[in-house]
Design a protein around this motif. Structure first.
Motif, short mmCIF file in Angstrom:
data_model
loop_
_atom_site.label_atom_id
_atom_site.label_comp_id
_atom_site.label_asym_id
_atom_site.label_seq_id
_atom_site.Cartn_x
_atom_site.Cartn_y
_atom_site.Cartn_z
N GLY A 1 0.80 -1.21 0.00
CA GLY A 1 0.00 0.00 0.00
C GLY A 1 0.83 1.26 0.00
O GLY A 1 0.49 2.24 -0.66
N ILE A 2 1.93 1.26 0.75
CA ILE A 2 2.80 2.43 0.78
C ILE A 2 3.39 2.70 -0.60
O ILE A 2 3.55 3.85 -1.02
CB ILE A 2 3.91 2.23 1.83
N THR B 1 -1.83 5.23 4.64
CA THR B 1 -1.99 3.98 3.90
C THR B 1 -2.95 3.04 4.61
O THR B 1 -3.78 2.37 3.97
CB THR B 1 -0.63 3.29 3.71
N ALA C 1 0.80 7.64 -2.97
CA ALA C 1 1.74 6.56 -2.65
C ALA C 1 3.06 6.78 -3.39
O ALA C 1 3.14 7.56 -4.35
CB ALA C 1 1.13 5.21 -3.02
N GLY D 1 -4.93 6.22 -3.58
CA GLY D 1 -3.52 6.10 -3.25
C GLY D 1 -2.59 6.76 -4.22
O GLY D 1 -1.46 6.31 -4.42
#
Length: 632
Positions: free
Chosen positions: A268-269, A348, A281, A278
């Motif tokens: 996710g990061i 996240t 990210a 996201g």
């Protein structure tokens, strides 16, 4: 919202595990059977057997002829499908709740009654070989096949689910039938049912249909341990493709390990939560938004056995794979050296939790989550996923990166485009369209849509869903690529894209940060006759998400630098479309259907000449004079 207290667990005398999740949000139900067999269980000579058997499950039993199962389900307002993975194979039907007993009978019959007619088997051999060849025409698939095949020297994860051409040509009907007989047994299966039903009544029907099926005496497991990788491995693929690609793979622990959720958070990061959730990210921000790549991702591949953590990037048509690789590795080196911040971990987690709730709204998605968790050991872990994610620390993420994402554990695949190619086929799966009625069990609980004309030209449609953790809102405006000037095709698309790249007091990065802080997906899609703005977020965050969308809609910057980046991205998309047979065929049809100059003849993304001619002033004028003045 998923609630483990609703989960009913039973096991029949023959070993069949049954998981029931009654929920009455809609008058539908999903019935699924999951078998613990996939390409992981295939030795050389039998690769692709699990996927081939899945195809044959639609070719008839002693009671039902080829194609009749799909016809019966469709005629009763349902849909069915199946899939094969590395670790398991699953079959599922979603139907009006008062007809779900039909699905129980279908799957009980298919568990033991498959005929596997020799003529049908040979016919399907041709289909699967064609499917495989179509997949190999996709350079991304070919890069995957080469890279993962190099990463695994012993374990069956090294061959893809569809199998090798050699094995698909030599396997016999009897080989396949033996595979079916060994693995398709109640003590190797899990039944999952979710939807509007009474648990006791459904359990009685399942016992009646499956209870007399005998357990298999032996369930064969043929996998071997993969030796530890001691040195980096590299493969160079020179192949016709629209753009360069890089794929990195590191060996990592499998499902159930203590590090599983740390890898999920790391994914996710790096990537966000998929789609528009996201964009702040690391890979979207540092590679895509900067123009270094057209797309990039990081992904944890969970398996019964240790599998891989992947990172990949697709360049722009004129990109360099070496630069792509360096840009990817730079992101991982930064995490290993400097760690991840508490702020990005919190953001996240919010994104992934929102995506989890969004992804469990339908009964089929709920059943999918329960079934997959059951395959990997414990169905209750599905419900604990948000809590397990919340427990991961920034130190956990840095530790797994330092431990596993190292040079000696990495396999690298690099794709160098050689020339344009025709053929970029996706893998085909059995498909059935579905039409759902609104009658049946649970219908009285449904709330109707409400229609409000808020002001002249603005119509609002809404449906309340009390107790739902997720809300979706869409604003559709009657302006699209059909409004493009004849010499500037792609103008509507660029105008729409740029609304998400800075507005009000926020630049692109600040807007994306604000979206991700809310765990919200806020985006825009431009079609031929409309532009649609959308929000998906947790219910509690709807008001601030609407504020963000309103600002993006009402005061976009149309930054000149972002316009140039969006123009390059659109050009890359056009080149990719020109390399896809389905896209080429669609455009040829439009050329036949619509005369030169017709507004529906050109692609929504535009064409190279039109994109090159568009100025910032054109974008501003189009948005002010067309988009703002249409009804919503």
């Amino acid at each position: 919202m998923p609630d483990v207290s609703k989960l009913v667990r039973r096991t029949l005398a023959n070993g069949l595990e049954v998981l029931l999740y009654p929920t009455f949000d809609a008058p539908v139900a999903t019935f699924q059977v999951w078998y613990r067999v996939g390409s992981r269980d295939e030795l050389p000579g039998m690769t692709g057997a699990s996927h081939w058997v899945e195809h044959m499950m639609f070719k008839g039993t002693a009671k039902v002829g080829p194609g009749e199962v799909m016809l019966q389900v469709n005629q009763n307002g349902g849909e069915l499908n199946a899939f094969t993975s590395y670790d398991f194979t699953a079959y599922h039907e979603t139907m009006p709740a008062d007809r779900i007993v039909m699905a129980i009978a279908i799957e009980a019959d298919r568990m033991t009654g498959l005929l596997m007619d020799r003529e049908q088997t040979e016919s399907e051999r041709t289909v699967i070989l064609s499917e495989r060849q179509g997949a190999l025409n996709n350079p991304s698939y070919l890069l995957w096949d080469e890279t993962i095949g190099l990463a695994f020297r012993e374990h069956s994860y090294g061959h893809f689910v569809i199998g090798t051409e050699h094995d698909l040509k030599r396997m016999s009907r009897d080989d396949l039938f033996g595979h079916y007989q060994m693995y398709y047994a109640p003590n190797n299966a899990v039944v999952v049912v979710a939807g509007a039903f009474d648990a006791d009544s459904i359990m009685t029907e399942i016992e009646r249909a499956f209870g007399a099926i005998p357990a298999a005496p032996v369930i064969g497991r043929t996998t071997v341990d993969e030796p530890r990788q001691a040195a980096e491995r590299r493969t160079i693929l020179r192949h016709p493709a629209p753009a360069p690609e890089v794929l990195l793979a590191w060996h990592v622990p499998g499902a159930g390990s203590d590090d599983e959720m740390a890898f999920e958070l790391l994914s996710g990061i790096l990537t966000g939560a998929g789609g528009r959730m996201g964009r702040s990210a690391r890979l979207p921000r540092n590679l895509v938004a900067t123009g270094k790549a057209r797309g990039a991702y990081g992904s944890y591949m969970r398996g019964f056995d240790p599998f891989v953590f992947l990172a990949g990037a697709t360049g722009l048509p004129d990109g360099d794979p070496v630069e792509l690789e360096a840009a990817l590795l730079e992101q991982f080196e930064d995490i290993k050296t400097n760690g991840v911040t508490a702020d990005e971990v919190a953001r996240t987690k919010k994104l992934l939790t929102a995506a989890f709730h969004l992804g469990t709204e339908s009964v089929s998605a709920m059943a999918n989550g329960i079934g997959e968790a059951a395959m990997y050991g414990d169905p209750a872990r599905f419900f604990a996923w948000p809590e397990e994610l919340a427990a991961v620390t920034p130190e956990d993420v840095q530790r797994v990166a330092q431990t596993y994402l190292i040079d000696s554990n990495r396999t690298t695949g690099m794709l160098y485009p050689t020339a344009p190619t025709a053929g970029d086929e996706d893998e085909f799966e059995p498909f059935a369209a579905a039409r759902f009625g609104l009658g049946g069990v649970g219908a009285p609980r449904l709330r109707p849509f409400e229609r409000i004309e808020a002001e002249p030209g603005l119509v609002v449609l809404g449906q309340a869903q009390p107790g739902d953790a997720v809300v979706t809102a869409r604003v559709r405006i009657e302006a699209g690529s059909a409004d493009d000037p004849a010499d500037k095709h792609g103008l509507a698309n660029l105008a729409g894209v740029l609304t998400m790249r800075g507005s009000g007091v926020r630049d692109r990065a600040a807007f994306e940060d604000a979206c991700d802080d809310l765990g919200a997906s806020i985006g825009v899609a431009v079609g031929r006759e409309h532009t649609e703005f959308s929000i998906t977020c947790l219910t509690d965050d709807l008001v601030p998400a609407l504020d963000l969308l309103t600002t993006a809609w009402s005061s976009p910057h149309f930054d000149a630098g972002q316009l140039e980046l969006a123009r390059r991205e659109a050009g890359a998309a056009i080149k990719a479309m020109q390399d896809r047979t389905d896209q080429v065929a669609e455009q040829l049809l439009r050329d036949q259907f619509y005369p030169e100059g017709h507004v529906l003849r050109h692609r929504a993304v535009g064409d190279e000449a039109g994109l090159a001619a568009i100025t910032r002033e054109d974008v501003v004028a189009f948005y002010d004079n067309v988009v703002r003045n249409r009804e919503a």
